[in-house]
Design a protein around this motif. Structure first.
Motif, PDB file in Angstrom:
ATOM      1  N   ALA A  11       0.835  -1.200   0.000  1.00  0.00           N
ATOM      2  CA  ALA A  11       0.000   0.000   0.000  1.00  0.00           C
ATOM      3  C   ALA A  11       0.867   1.246   0.000  1.00  0.00           C
ATOM      4  O   ALA A  11       1.317   1.717   1.043  1.00  0.00           O
ATOM      5  CB  ALA A  11      -0.944  -0.004   1.211  1.00  0.00           C
ATOM      6  N   MET A  12       1.068   1.802  -1.186  1.00  0.00           N
ATOM      7  CA  MET A  12       1.898   2.992  -1.341  1.00  0.00           C
ATOM      8  C   MET A  12       1.154   4.099  -2.088  1.00  0.00           C
ATOM      9  O   MET A  12       1.100   5.243  -1.634  1.00  0.00           O
ATOM     10  CB  MET A  12       3.192   2.619  -2.076  1.00  0.00           C
ATOM     11  N   THR A  13       0.566   3.807  -3.240  1.00  0.00           N
ATOM     12  CA  THR A  13      -0.040   4.815  -4.111  1.00  0.00           C
ATOM     13  C   THR A  13      -1.275   5.440  -3.478  1.00  0.00           C
ATOM     14  O   THR A  13      -2.098   4.744  -2.868  1.00  0.00           O
ATOM     15  CB  THR A  13      -0.412   4.179  -5.460  1.00  0.00           C
ATOM     16  N   GLU A  14      -1.428   6.759  -3.645  1.00  0.00           N
ATOM     17  CA  GLU A  14      -2.568   7.483  -3.080  1.00  0.00           C
ATOM     18  C   GLU A  14      -3.275   8.297  -4.156  1.00  0.00           C
ATOM     19  O   GLU A  14      -2.632   8.800  -5.089  1.00  0.00           O
ATOM     20  CB  GLU A  14      -2.086   8.416  -1.957  1.00  0.00           C
ATOM     21  N   PRO A  15      -4.601   8.472  -4.011  1.00  0.00           N
ATOM     22  CA  PRO A  15      -5.363   9.196  -5.028  1.00  0.00           C
ATOM     23  C   PRO A  15      -5.287  10.713  -4.934  1.00  0.00           C
ATOM     24  O   PRO A  15      -5.547  11.410  -5.921  1.00  0.00           O
ATOM     25  CB  PRO A  15      -6.804   8.723  -4.795  1.00  0.00           C
ATOM     26  N   GLU A  16      -4.916  11.255  -3.785  1.00  0.00           N
ATOM     27  CA  GLU A  16      -4.987  12.696  -3.580  1.00  0.00           C
ATOM     28  C   GLU A  16      -3.686  13.424  -3.884  1.00  0.00           C
ATOM     29  O   GLU A  16      -3.639  14.654  -3.828  1.00  0.00           O
ATOM     30  CB  GLU A  16      -5.403  12.994  -2.128  1.00  0.00           C
ATOM     31  N   VAL A  17      -2.623  12.672  -4.184  1.00  0.00           N
ATOM     32  CA  VAL A  17      -1.328  13.299  -4.458  1.00  0.00           C
ATOM     33  C   VAL A  17      -0.709  12.652  -5.693  1.00  0.00           C
ATOM     34  O   VAL A  17      -1.145  11.587  -6.130  1.00  0.00           O
ATOM     35  CB  VAL A  17      -0.364  13.156  -3.260  1.00  0.00           C
ATOM     36  N   ALA A  18       0.307  13.297  -6.248  1.00  0.00           N
ATOM     37  CA  ALA A  18       1.062  12.709  -7.360  1.00  0.00           C
ATOM     38  C   ALA A  18       2.031  11.693  -6.772  1.00  0.00           C
ATOM     39  O   ALA A  18       3.125  12.029  -6.314  1.00  0.00           O
ATOM     40  CB  ALA A  18       1.816  13.792  -8.129  1.00  0.00           C
ATOM     41  N   SER A  19       1.616  10.436  -6.788  1.00  0.00           N
ATOM     42  CA  SER A  19       2.417   9.392  -6.144  1.00  0.00           C
ATOM     43  C   SER A  19       3.664   9.044  -6.927  1.00  0.00           C
ATOM     44  O   SER A  19       4.490   8.254  -6.458  1.00  0.00           O
ATOM     45  CB  SER A  19       1.555   8.146  -5.935  1.00  0.00           C
ATOM     46  N   SER A  20       3.828   9.612  -8.124  1.00  0.00           N
ATOM     47  CA  SER A  20       5.086   9.431  -8.848  1.00  0.00           C
ATOM     48  C   SER A  20       6.244  10.029  -8.058  1.00  0.00           C
ATOM     49  O   SER A  20       7.398   9.635  -8.241  1.00  0.00           O
ATOM     50  CB  SER A  20       5.002  10.079 -10.232  1.00  0.00           C
ATOM     51  N   ASP A  21       5.945  10.965  -7.163  1.00  0.00           N
ATOM     52  CA  ASP A  21       6.918  11.516  -6.217  1.00  0.00           C
ATOM     53  C   ASP A  21       6.547  10.983  -4.844  1.00  0.00           C
ATOM     54  O   ASP A  21       5.604  11.466  -4.208  1.00  0.00           O
ATOM     55  CB  ASP A  21       6.879  13.047  -6.241  1.00  0.00           C
ATOM     56  N   ALA A  22       7.259   9.949  -4.391  1.00  0.00           N
ATOM     57  CA  ALA A  22       6.886   9.259  -3.154  1.00  0.00           C
ATOM     58  C   ALA A  22       6.951  10.159  -1.925  1.00  0.00           C
ATOM     59  O   ALA A  22       6.331   9.864  -0.905  1.00  0.00           O
ATOM     60  CB  ALA A  22       7.782   8.043  -2.951  1.00  0.00           C
ATOM     61  N   THR A  23       7.684  11.284  -2.012  1.00  0.00           N
ATOM     62  CA  THR A  23       7.738  12.192  -0.864  1.00  0.00           C
ATOM     63  C   THR A  23       6.408  12.909  -0.659  1.00  0.00           C
ATOM     64  O   THR A  23       6.208  13.552   0.366  1.00  0.00           O
ATOM     65  CB  THR A  23       8.867  13.227  -1.037  1.00  0.00           C
ATOM     66  N   ASN A  24       5.500  12.809  -1.626  1.00  0.00           N
ATOM     67  CA  ASN A  24       4.184  13.450  -1.499  1.00  0.00           C
ATOM     68  C   ASN A  24       3.216  12.688  -0.601  1.00  0.00           C
ATOM     69  O   ASN A  24       2.171  13.218  -0.229  1.00  0.00           O
ATOM     70  CB  ASN A  24       3.518  13.575  -2.879  1.00  0.00           C
ATOM     71  N   ILE A  25       3.516  11.441  -0.305  1.00  0.00           N
ATOM     72  CA  ILE A  25       2.573  10.584   0.406  1.00  0.00           C
ATOM     73  C   ILE A  25       2.056  11.260   1.676  1.00  0.00           C
ATOM     74  O   ILE A  25       2.829  11.835   2.450  1.00  0.00           O
ATOM     75  CB  ILE A  25       3.241   9.237   0.737  1.00  0.00           C
ATOM     76  N   GLU A  26       0.737  11.193   1.861  1.00  0.00           N
ATOM     77  CA  GLU A  26       0.101  11.892   2.977  1.00  0.00           C
ATOM     78  C   GLU A  26      -0.320  10.979   4.124  1.00  0.00           C
ATOM     79  O   GLU A  26      -0.632  11.464   5.216  1.00  0.00           O
ATOM     80  CB  GLU A  26      -1.124  12.665   2.478  1.00  0.00           C
ATOM     81  N   THR A  27      -0.391   9.690   3.894  1.00  0.00           N
ATOM     82  CA  THR A  27      -0.780   8.774   4.963  1.00  0.00           C
ATOM     83  C   THR A  27       0.131   8.968   6.172  1.00  0.00           C
ATOM     84  O   THR A  27       1.354   9.027   6.042  1.00  0.00           O
ATOM     85  CB  THR A  27      -0.710   7.316   4.468  1.00  0.00           C
ATOM     86  N   ARG A  28      -0.485   9.071   7.352  1.00  0.00           N
ATOM     87  CA  ARG A  28       0.265   9.299   8.585  1.00  0.00           C
ATOM     88  C   ARG A  28       0.396   8.008   9.384  1.00  0.00           C
ATOM     89  O   ARG A  28      -0.561   7.249   9.527  1.00  0.00           O
ATOM     90  CB  ARG A  28      -0.415  10.360   9.444  1.00  0.00           C
ATOM     91  N   ILE A  29       1.581   7.773   9.909  1.00  0.00           N
ATOM     92  CA  ILE A  29       1.857   6.673  10.829  1.00  0.00           C
ATOM     93  C   ILE A  29       2.416   7.309  12.091  1.00  0.00           C
ATOM     94  O   ILE A  29       3.582   7.717  12.141  1.00  0.00           O
ATOM     95  CB  ILE A  29       2.861   5.666  10.227  1.00  0.00           C
ATOM     96  N   GLU A  30       1.585   7.422  13.113  1.00  0.00           N
ATOM     97  CA  GLU A  30       1.948   8.182  14.316  1.00  0.00           C
ATOM     98  C   GLU A  30       2.176   7.247  15.493  1.00  0.00           C
ATOM     99  O   GLU A  30       1.393   6.325  15.743  1.00  0.00           O
ATOM    100  CB  GLU A  30       0.850   9.190  14.653  1.00  0.00           C
TER     101      GLU A  30
END
Length: 416
Positions: A136-155
Motif C-alpha cells: 500500500a503505497m499509491t494514493e489518489p490525492e497526491v502525485a504518487s510518482s513523487d513518493a515524498t508526497n505521500i500523505e498517509t500518517r503513521i503516528e
C-alpha cells in the motif's frame, strides 16, 4: 562475450516450457470457466491451486528470490529467461510459480529487512504460497510518482495498546490515510499489507519522513472499499487493485519494518527488482503477440491473398522481431549488471529498460490487435488484456517521465 545461458538456466527453461505447454496454456480456458461458478469473482479457481501444486512438485517455485535460504538461489541473469517464459501467460504462470507481484516484492522486503518474528509470521506462509499480500503505497490525492508526497500518517502512540495476530504490546502506531490501486487487496487470501506512510513529516530530509509497517487485513479500521478497474479489467488473477482506507488503524510498534525513516530506502530497494521482473515478463508478452500475429497472418486471406503476404503485415512482424531482440539484450545486460555491480551500479540501465520495454511492447501488442481486427479487442484472444497490462506498466513502479527525468539529469551531469 558469451551469450549462452548456463546449464542450470537451460535445465529450468526446458522444464518451464514443458510445464507451460502441458499445464498453463490448457488452464487459460479452464480458469475462465471455473471463475463463472465461484461464489465471488475474487476467489481462487481450483485449477490455479492445482497449477501451484504441480509447479512446486517440479521445483519451479520461488524462482525470483536470489536468496538460497528462501528462494531458488538464481541470479537475475538466470531468472530473466524464466520470467520471460511466464510472461507469455502473465495472468496464470507467475501465480502458479509463486512469482507474482506484489507478493514477490513483499517477500523480498521481508527477506531483506524483516526481523525474525516478521519472517516467521508472514514471510514463511508467503513463500509457501499459503497466503497473499498487498503493498500500500499509491494514493489518489497526491502525485504518487513523487513518493515524498505521500500523505498517509503513521503516528507513534507510546501509551496505547494494540492487538495484532492475538498479541498485545505497549506502544503502537496509528495509521490514517487513503490508498488506491493496491494490487492483491481484493483477494480473500490477502492477509497482510505493507503500508508506507509518514512518521516524521517535519523532517528536513524528505526521504527520511516515511516508514513502512505491517498491517494484518483483519485489523480494525482497515477497509477494502472497492475494486479499481484497469481499462475496464478487474484483474482477478492478481487479486485486483483496491481502494483501501486506514482509519485509526492501530498496530504494535513491532510491526515496523526496518527503522523509522527507512521507508523510502526500502521502497527503492523493492522497486528495482520489481522493475526488471516486469520487463522480463513483458518480453514474453511480446513473444506471445508475435506468435499470434504469425498464426493469424497465415490463416486469414484479404483482397485475394493471405495476410502473411501483405507488405504492411510483413513490416509489422519484422519490426516486432527486431524490437524484441533489442529489448531482450538490454534486459539481460541490466540483469548481469545487477548481479555484478548491484542495483545502484545498474541504475541507468534499470531506468532505460523501464522506459523502453513497456512502450515498445505496447506498440507490438497494438499491431497484433490491429491484425486480428474485431477479434483483437474481444475476449476470444488475450491481446486486449495483454495490451491493458503493458500500458499500465508505463505508470506502475514510476511513470516513464520520472525515469526519463532522472536518466537525463544523470547524463547531463557528466558534462557539467
Amino acid at each position: 562475450m558469451d551469450f549462452a545461458f548456463d546449464a542450470r538456466t537451460e535445465e529450468l527453461r526446458a522444464k518451464l516450457e514443458a510445464f507451460m505447454t502441458a499445464h498453463v496454456y490448457p488452464a487459460e480456458q479452464v480458469v475462465e470457466e471455473q471463475r463463472a461458478a465461484l461464489a465471488s469473482p475474487w476467489d481462487t479457481p481450483p485449477v490455479v491451486e492445482e497449477l501451484k501444486a504441480e509447479a512446486r512438485r517440479q521445483g519451479l517455485w520461488n524462482l525470483f528470490l536470489p536468496d538460497e535460504e528462501h528462494g531458488a538461489g538464481l541470479t537475475n541473469l538466470q531468472y530473466a529467461p524464466l520470467a520471460e517464459i511466464t510472461g507469455r501467460s502473465p495472468q496464470l504462470a507467475p501465480t502458479a510459480l509463486n512469482c507474482a507481484a506484489p507478493d514477490t516484492g513483499n517477500m523480498e522486503v521481508l527477506a531483506q529487512f524483516g526481523d525474525a518474528e516478521q519472517k516467521k509470521r508472514w514471510l514463511e506462509p508467503l513463500l509457501a504460497g499459503e497466503i497473499r499480500s498487498a503493498f500500500a503505497m499509491t494514493e489518489p490525492e497526491v502525485a504518487s510518482s513523487d513518493a515524498t508526497n505521500i500523505e498517509t500518517r503513521i503516528e507513534r502512540d507510546e501509551g496505547g495498546t494494540s492487538r495484532s495476530s492475538g498479541a498485545e504490546s505497549g506502544g503502537s502506531y496509528v495509521i490514517n490515510g487513503r490508498k488506491w490501486y493496491i494490487s492483491g487487496a481484493m483477494n480473500p487470501l490477502c492477509e497482510i499489507f505493507i503500508v508506507m506512510g509518514k512518521t516524521d513529516p517535519e523532517s528536513p530530509d524528505l526521504r527520511r519522513q516515511q516508514s513502512m509497517v505491517l498491517v494484518p487485513r483483519d485489523t480494525p479500521g482497515l477497509t477494502v472499499k472497492r475494486a479499481m478497474q484497469v481499462y475496464g479489467y478487474e484483474d482477478h488473477y492478481h487479486g485486483g487493485h483496491a481502494e483501501v482506507l486506514f482509519e485509526d488503524v492501530r498496530v504494535p510498534v513491532g510491526n515496523l519494518i526496518g527503522e523509522e525513516g527507512g521507508g523510502f530506502g526500502i521502497a527503492q530497494a523493492r522497486l528495482g527488482p520489481g522493475r526488471i521482473h516486469h520487463c522480463m515478463r513483458l518480453i514474453g508478452m511480446a513473444e506471445r503477440a508475435i506468435e499470434l500475429m504469425c498464426r493469424r497472418a497465415v490463416a486469414r486471406t484479404a483482397f485475394g491473398k493471405p495476410l502473411a503476404q501483405q507488405g504492411v503485415v510483413q513490416e509489422w512482424i519484422a519490426d516486432a522481431r527486431v524490437a524484441v531482440e533489442q529489448l531482450r539484450l538490454l534486459v539481460l545486460k541490466t540483469a548481469w549488471l545487477m548481479d555484478t555491480v548491484g542495483n545502484k551500479g545498474a541504475h541507468t540501465e534499470i531506468q532505460a529498460i523501464k522506459i523502453a520495454t513497456p512502450r515498445t511492447v505496447v506498440g507490438i501488442l497494438d499491431r497484433a490487435v490491429q491484425l486480428h481486427g474485431a477479434g483483437g479487442v474481444s475476449q476470444d484472444f488475450p491481446l486486449a488484456e495483454l495490451w491493458a497490462g503493458a500500458r499500465t506498466l508505463q505508470l506502475a513502479d514510476g511513470p516513464d517521465e520520472v525515469h526519463q527525468r532522472s536518466l537525463a539529469r544523470r547524463e547531463i551531469k557528466r558534462y557539467m
